[in-house]
Design a protein around this motif. Structure first.
Motif, PDB file in Angstrom:
ATOM      1  N   ARG A 121       0.826  -1.211   0.000  1.00 24.48           N
ATOM      2  CA  ARG A 121       0.000   0.000   0.000  1.00 24.48           C
ATOM      3  C   ARG A 121       0.861   1.263   0.000  1.00 24.48           C
ATOM      4  N   ALA A 122       1.998   1.204   0.684  1.00 23.28           N
ATOM      5  CA  ALA A 122       2.899   2.361   0.691  1.00 23.28           C
ATOM      6  C   ALA A 122       3.413   2.640  -0.715  1.00 23.28           C
ATOM      7  N   ALA A 123       3.715   1.570  -1.461  1.00 22.74           N
ATOM      8  CA  ALA A 123       4.189   1.740  -2.833  1.00 22.74           C
ATOM      9  C   ALA A 123       3.143   2.435  -3.693  1.00 22.74           C
ATOM     10  N   ILE A 151       9.219   0.485  -2.952  1.00 23.86           N
ATOM     11  CA  ILE A 151       8.172   1.473  -2.675  1.00 23.86           C
ATOM     12  C   ILE A 151       8.379   2.718  -3.538  1.00 23.86           C
ATOM     13  N   LEU A 152       9.617   3.184  -3.624  1.00 16.80           N
ATOM     14  CA  LEU A 152       9.906   4.379  -4.414  1.00 16.80           C
ATOM     15  C   LEU A 152       9.645   4.148  -5.897  1.00 16.80           C
ATOM     16  N   GLU A 153       9.804   2.902  -6.342  1.00 16.34           N
ATOM     17  CA  GLU A 153       9.515   2.559  -7.736  1.00 16.34           C
ATOM     18  C   GLU A 153       8.030   2.284  -7.975  1.00 16.34           C
ATOM     19  N   ARG A 154       7.254   2.373  -6.898  1.00 17.33           N
ATOM     20  CA  ARG A 154       5.808   2.123  -6.940  1.00 17.33           C
ATOM     21  C   ARG A 154       5.477   0.690  -7.383  1.00 17.33           C
ATOM     22  N   ASP A 155       6.361  -0.230  -7.048  1.00 14.47           N
ATOM     23  CA  ASP A 155       6.156  -1.639  -7.378  1.00 14.47           C
ATOM     24  C   ASP A 155       5.593  -2.342  -6.137  1.00 14.47           C
ATOM     25  N   GLY A 156       4.270  -2.368  -6.038  1.00 13.92           N
ATOM     26  CA  GLY A 156       3.628  -2.918  -4.855  1.00 13.92           C
ATOM     27  C   GLY A 156       3.920  -4.388  -4.635  1.00 13.92           C
TER      28      GLY A 156
END
Length: 220
Positions: free
Chosen positions: A101-103, A193-198
């Motif tokens: 969810r953070a991602a 997370i920074l790459e938005r890879d959940g």
């Protein structure tokens, strides 16, 4: 009415301060497992009355950090090695969910915080940091991920479990192996997370916690 609101706010602040102080004493085993909780001593140290201390102890009882025995008093809860296994069993899927969810939900500010924490890992380990600051940094990263997940129920639950898990770490700190490789794993969690890879964030978060758990139980 305004006066009553101010008194209520002051009372809540004192209870919260008492809660944080006593919680940290128990988590860092300043109050050792199984030891009685001395309310009078805590009142003197905090400079507050009995009510804020007792309200804090009620919360800590719900969180399993203290145990109340009728007619005997309040004690810091005992620690059993099985506690770590049981905690990990429930934490792993929830930690993975929080990272996922953070991602997907972390704000720009939260992403900058996580990036800074990743840099802190590299700096602390390169500088040969002792175990204590590494444990505290690991906990700070977990809390930052929980906040970035933007689910108050998930954050509250995981924070409670984190406190219980940290207490086991502090209790066994002198017997633990070098945990720096596991703390380094957090850089992979943050990167995902920074790459938005959940999906990747979920897997790396779960692997991180399972690796830490294995190290603790292998050195029981």
């Amino acid at each position: 009415m305004a006066e009553g609101v101010r008194e209520s706010s002051t009372s809540q602040l004192m209870a919260e301060r008492a809660y944080v102080y006593i919680r940290d004493q128990i988590v860092t085993v300043g109050i050792p497992p199984g030891s009685p909780v001395d309310e009078e001593k805590l009142m003197r140290e905090l400079g507050v009355g009995r009510t804020p201390v007792r309200e804090a102890l009620k919360r800590l009882s719900v969180e399993r950090l203290v145990t109340v025995y009728p007619r005997r008093g309040t004690f810091a809860s005992e620690i059993q090695l099985d506690d770590e296994l049981w905690l990990t069993e429930v934490r792993v899927p929830l930690e993975g969910l929080a990272a996922d969810r953070a991602a997907r939900r972390a704000s720009a500010k939260e992403r900058r915080t996580l990036e800074r924490l990743s840099e802190d890992i590299t700096r602390e380990i390169a500088g040969g940091a002792d175990m204590l600051p590494l444990v505290l940094l690991d906990a700070e990263i977990h809390r930052a991920v929980y906040r970035a997940a933007h689910n108050p129920y998930l954050e509250s639950t995981l924070t409670t479990y984190l406190n219980l898990g940290m207490r086991i770490w502090f209790h066994r700190l002198s017997r633990l192996p070098d945990l720096s490789p596991h703390v380094l794993d957090q850089r992979e969690v943050i990167a995902a997370i920074l790459e938005r890879d959940g999906d990747l964030a979920r897997r790396t978060a779960e692997d991180h916690l399972q690796g830490c758990s294995h190290s603790i139980r292998s050195n029981a």
